[in-house]
Design an enzyme around this catalytic site. Structure first.
Site, PDB file in Angstrom:
ATOM      1  CE  LYS A 115      -4.211  -1.857   2.099  1.00  0.00           C
ATOM      2  NZ  LYS A 115      -5.223  -1.693   3.173  1.00  0.00           N
ATOM      3  N   GLY A 161      -1.373   2.128  13.001  1.00  0.00           N
ATOM      4  CA  GLY A 161      -0.881   1.821  11.661  1.00  0.00           C
ATOM      5  C   GLY A 161      -1.770   2.409  10.582  1.00  0.00           C
ATOM      6  CG  ASP A 218      -8.556   0.659   3.472  1.00  0.00           C
ATOM      7  OD1 ASP A 218      -9.262  -0.203   2.911  1.00  0.00           O
ATOM      8  OD2 ASP A 218      -7.323   0.563   3.573  1.00  0.00           O
TER       9      ASP A 218
END
Length: 282
Positions: free
Chosen positions: A71, A135, A107
Site C-alpha cells: 500500500k 498503523g 478504506d
C-alpha cells in the site's frame, strides 16, 4: 460468464494474496451485472511490484487493488493521489488511465459506510470515539470517524510514541480533536471503540482490553474479519454492547474499486455477505 477479447481486467496484488476474499467479492458483482470482465488474485513480491505495475498497464488492465505489503509503495508510485490516500500515506486502489497511475484509498469511506449501515449515520456525531492501533488501518478509521462527526478521537497504542506520531500526522486532515491516551483512561464516555490492529486475527494473539469503563450504550467494532467474531466482539456482546465485525468494511471499501474498474457502482447486499461468510467458514 465467458470472457471475450474485449473483457475488462482488474485484480488484487499482495504477498501473500491467496487468502483474499476480493476475487469472490468482485466475482459476485461481475456475475450479477453480467459484465465481460475478470478480477484475478496476483501474488507479487515487494521487489517485483513496480515491474508488475508496468506490465499490467501494458496489457490493458483497468487497475488493481493493493493489499499488504504494497500500500505504501502504491502511494509512492502513483502519479496522482486523492486526499484519503494522502492522509493515509497509502493507496489500496490504483486506476490505470492513459499511461498514468491514479492512487486512491477507499478504506476510510468504506469503514464509514459500514458503520452507517450497521449503526446509523449518527453513531459518533458530536461524541468521542476510541481507536486502538497506530498503523495504516488506524489512519483510515480516524479519517472515517472524523467524517462522521466525532468531536474527539482517542488513540491508544502499545507503543505510545507511534500513537503520538499518528495524531500529529493526521491533525491536518481531520476536524476532530485527536488525543493520545492510555488504555485505562480511553473508554470513559466514548460512543464507539474500534480495534484497528491485527490483534485477534486468525493466527494472532487476541486483544486484551478491559471494557468496564465503556458506557453500555457504546458500540464496539473490530476491523478484523477472520474470524468474524473475534474474542473482543464476543466479550463486548457479553457486556451488553452492540458489535460490528470487519466484513462490512471489506465489502464497502470494494464498491468504488469495482466502479472504477468496470463502470458500474455495485451494492452491498445480504447475499454478498452470505457468500463471503460461507467462504470464511469453508
Amino acid at each position: 460468464m465467458n470472457l471475450t477479447g474485449a473483457a475488462r481486467l482488474a485484480g488484487i496484488a499482495g504477498w501473500p494474496v491467496a487468502h483474499s476474499l476480493s476475487p469472490r467479492l468482485h466475482g459476485h458483482w461481475l456475475a450479477k451485472h453480467k459484465i465481460d470482465g475478470a478480477y484475478v488474485p496476483m501474488p507479487v513480491s515487494r521487489e517485483g511490484f513496480a515491474s508488475v505495475l508496468n506490465a499490467l498497464q501494458a496489457i490493458g488492465f483497468a487497475g488493481i487493488n493493493v493489499t499488504v505489503p504494497h500500500k505504501e509503495a502504491a502511494f509512492a508510485l502513483a502519479h496522482e493521489v486523492d486526499d484519503a490516500a494522502r492522509a493515509a500515506g497509502a493507496a489500496n486502489l490504483l486506476v490505470f488511465r492513459e499511461g498514468r497511475i491514479l492512487g486512491r484509498n477507499t478504506d476510510a469511506p468504506g469503514f464509514a459506510a459500514a458503520l452507517k449501515q450497521a449503526l446509523g449515520a449518527k453513531v459518533v456525531r458530536n461524541q468521542a470515539a476510541v481507536v486502538l492501533g497506530a498503523g495504516g488501518a488506524a489512519r483510515a478509521v480516524v479519517l472515517a470517524l472524523s467524517s462522521l462527526g466525532a468531536v474527539e478521537i482517542r488513540i491508544v497504542n502499545r507503543v505510545r510514541h507511534r500513537a503520538e506520531m499518528l495524531a500529529a500526522t493526521m491533525k491536518p486532515f481531520v476536524q476532530a480533536k485527536l488525543t493520545v491516551v492510555d488504555r485505562v483512561d480511553a473508554t470513559d464516555d466514548a460512543a464507539l471503540l474500534v480495534n484497528a490492529t491485527s490483534a485477534g486475527m486468525h493466527g494472532n494473539a487476541p486483544l486484551d482490553i478491559p471494557l468496564e469503563a465503556l458506557p453500555k450504550s457504546a458500540a464496539v467494532c473490530d476491523i478484523v474479519y477472520n474470524p468474524l467474531e473475534t474474542d473482543l466482539l464476543k466479550y463486548a456482546r457479553t457486556q451488553g454492547h452492540r458489535t460490528v465485525d470487519g466484513l462490512g468494511m471489506l465489502m464497502h471499501q470494494a464498491v468504488p474499486s469495482f466502479e472504477a474498474f468496470f463502470g458500474v457502482r455495485p451494492k452491498v447486499t445480504p447475499a454478498l455477505r452470505k457468500l463471503l461468510e460461507a467462504a470464511l467458514h469453508g
